[in-house]
Design an enzyme around this catalytic site. Structure first.
Site, PDB file in Angstrom:
ATOM      1  N   ARG A 246      -9.671  18.229  21.280  1.00 54.87           N
ATOM      2  CA  ARG A 246     -10.190  17.598  22.497  1.00 54.87           C
ATOM      3  C   ARG A 246      -9.558  18.121  23.781  1.00 54.87           C
ATOM      4  O   ARG A 246     -10.259  18.424  24.753  1.00 54.87           O
ATOM      5  CB  ARG A 246      -9.936  16.074  22.473  1.00 54.87           C
ATOM      6  N   THR A 247      -8.243  18.184  23.795  1.00 55.34           N
ATOM      7  CA  THR A 247      -7.575  18.497  25.069  1.00 55.34           C
ATOM      8  C   THR A 247      -7.947  19.900  25.528  1.00 55.34           C
ATOM      9  O   THR A 247      -8.346  20.114  26.677  1.00 55.34           O
ATOM     10  CB  THR A 247      -6.044  18.357  24.912  1.00 55.34           C
TER      11      THR A 247
ATOM     12  N   LYS B 210       6.485  37.692  18.730  1.00 55.12           N
ATOM     13  CA  LYS B 210       7.426  38.835  18.686  1.00 55.12           C
ATOM     14  C   LYS B 210       8.754  38.469  19.331  1.00 55.12           C
ATOM     15  O   LYS B 210       9.625  39.317  19.494  1.00 55.12           O
ATOM     16  CB  LYS B 210       6.840  40.032  19.432  1.00 55.12           C
TER      17      LYS B 210
ATOM     18  N   ARG C 255       0.093  23.201  26.294  1.00 50.81           N
ATOM     19  CA  ARG C 255       0.605  22.280  25.270  1.00 50.81           C
ATOM     20  C   ARG C 255       1.712  23.006  24.524  1.00 50.81           C
ATOM     21  O   ARG C 255       1.548  24.161  24.122  1.00 50.81           O
ATOM     22  CB  ARG C 255      -0.490  21.847  24.292  1.00 50.81           C
TER      23      ARG C 255
ATOM     24  N   HIS D 245       1.904  13.070  27.689  1.00 47.90           N
ATOM     25  CA  HIS D 245       0.567  13.663  27.608  1.00 47.90           C
ATOM     26  C   HIS D 245      -0.236  13.107  28.794  1.00 47.90           C
ATOM     27  O   HIS D 245      -1.137  12.287  28.628  1.00 47.90           O
ATOM     28  CB  HIS D 245      -0.057  13.253  26.265  1.00 47.90           C
TER      29      HIS D 245
HETATM   30  N1   CP Z   1      -6.000  13.430  22.094  1.00 50.12           N
HETATM   31  C1   CP Z   1      -5.604  14.701  21.849  1.00 50.12           C
HETATM   32  O1   CP Z   1      -4.618  15.181  22.403  1.00 50.12           O
HETATM   33  O2   CP Z   1      -6.408  15.369  20.964  1.00 50.12           O
HETATM   34  P1   CP Z   1      -6.207  16.887  20.551  1.00 50.12           P
HETATM   35  O3   CP Z   1      -4.884  16.989  19.839  1.00 50.12           O
HETATM   36  O4   CP Z   1      -7.374  17.211  19.673  1.00 50.12           O
HETATM   37  O5   CP Z   1      -6.179  17.696  21.802  1.00 50.12           O
END
Ligand code: CP
Length: 312
Positions: free
Chosen positions: A51-52, A80, A101, A129
């Site tokens: 999703r993110t 590497k 991320r 997050h």
């Molecule tokens: N909610 C969320 O962070 O989903 P993903 O890990 O799929 O990005």
């Protein structure tokens, strides 16, 4: 120029939050506004995501930007031995904003300190997050009509759940009452309970989870037990099914009560809940597009006024 990185949104004022919610509302009405033509958005995902990453990339595309990046760090020079600092400095040569991320807590803060390009934290380990929090707040605002004075239940993995930690901190200015429901091994970390006490946030902890537990709940925030954060998989096996929401537990819920979940789910919400009017997790994920369009615009200096004026 001021670096507008978004590492956390916990300290945003109510006015700033309302401004971003208003931006998201504009984008929900009309997602395609090519306000970022000529811009490049980089998405660097050192951890898996559906999703993110895809909603950030969709947001960039709908805003007319180009997208570069990776979803598998094994295919990059970090495999590497290239350091995060060097990777960020390199990508800063190519992109106008970096969505990242990373599996390490503090990685987004660190990245924001080694570049002039805005970093948007798309999750750093079990820490924060913020873009998820933005869409969570938008979802709560849309379904409850307010962010004020709500009873918010957080259930499941409260130890490793970064969405939980981010949401808890961002709600402090809205007088929430939290109920934490987790197995002993996954209870809310002490630092967040101290945060609640220092900020006058009311909370209780309980272990029961049935029809009678949920009667005063406005938002039921379910979470997945995060297998990838356990060093002892036997411990994961012991706790993974501790709290499972079933449709027959919703009979006494308030009419306005909505079930949120950052997703992915494993088995903590039974499929029979999906048809309930209380289920909101798929719409919540959809709201992520509008919230992330707002965040990308904000870090790149596009204002609410610019968004409203687009196409007029
Ligand atoms: N909610 C969320 O962070 O989903 P993903 O890990 O799929 O990005």
């Amino acid at each position: 120029m001021e670096n507008k990185s978004i590492v956390s949104i916990a300290n945003y004022t109510k006015e700033k939050m309302q401004y971003l919610l208003d931006m998201a509302t504009e984008f929900e009405a009309k997602p395609n506004r090519r306000l970022l033509e000529g811009k490049v958005v980089a998405t660097l995902f050192f951890e898996p995501s559906t999703r993110t990453r895809l909603s950030f990339e969709t947001a960039a595309n709908r805003l007319g930007a180009r997208v570069i990046g990776f979803s598998d760090p094994k295919a990059t020079s970090s495999s590497k031995g290239e350091t995060l600092k060097d990777t960020i400095k390199m990508v800063s040569n190519y992109a106008d904003v970096i969505v990242m991320r990373h599996y390490l807590e503090g990685a987004a803060q660190y990245a924001s300190e080694v570049t002039h390009v805005p970093i948007i934290n798309a999750g750093d380990g079990s820490n924060l997050h913020p873009s998820q929090t933005m869409l969570d707040l938008y979802s709560i605002y849309k379904t409850q009509g307010t962010l004020e004075n709500l009873n918010i239940y957080m259930v499941g993995d409260l130890k490793y759940g970064r969405t939980i930690h981010s949401l808890l901190m961002s709600m402090k200015k809205y007088n929430p009452t939290f109920t934490f429901i987790a197995p002993k091994e996954l209870e809310m970390p002490e630092e967040y309970k101290i945060y609640c006490k220092e900020n006058g946030i009311k909370y209780t902890e309980r272990q029961d989870f049935d029809e009678d537990t949920l009667t005063d709940c406005d938002i039921l925030y379910m979470t997945r037990v995060q297998r990838e954060r356990f060093s002892d998989l036997m411990e994961y096996e012991r706790v993974k099914d501790a709290y499972i929401l079933r449709a027959n537990m919703l009979g006494k819920a308030k009419p306005n009560m909505k079930i949120l979940h950052p997703l992915p789910r494993v088995n903590e919400i039974e499929y029979d809940v999906d048809d309930s009017p209380h289920a909101y997790y798929f719409q919540q994920a959809q709201n992520g597009l509008y919230a992330r369009e707002a965040l990308i615009c904000d870090v790149l200096g596009i204002t609410l006024e610019d968004i409203k004026k687009y196409g007029k």
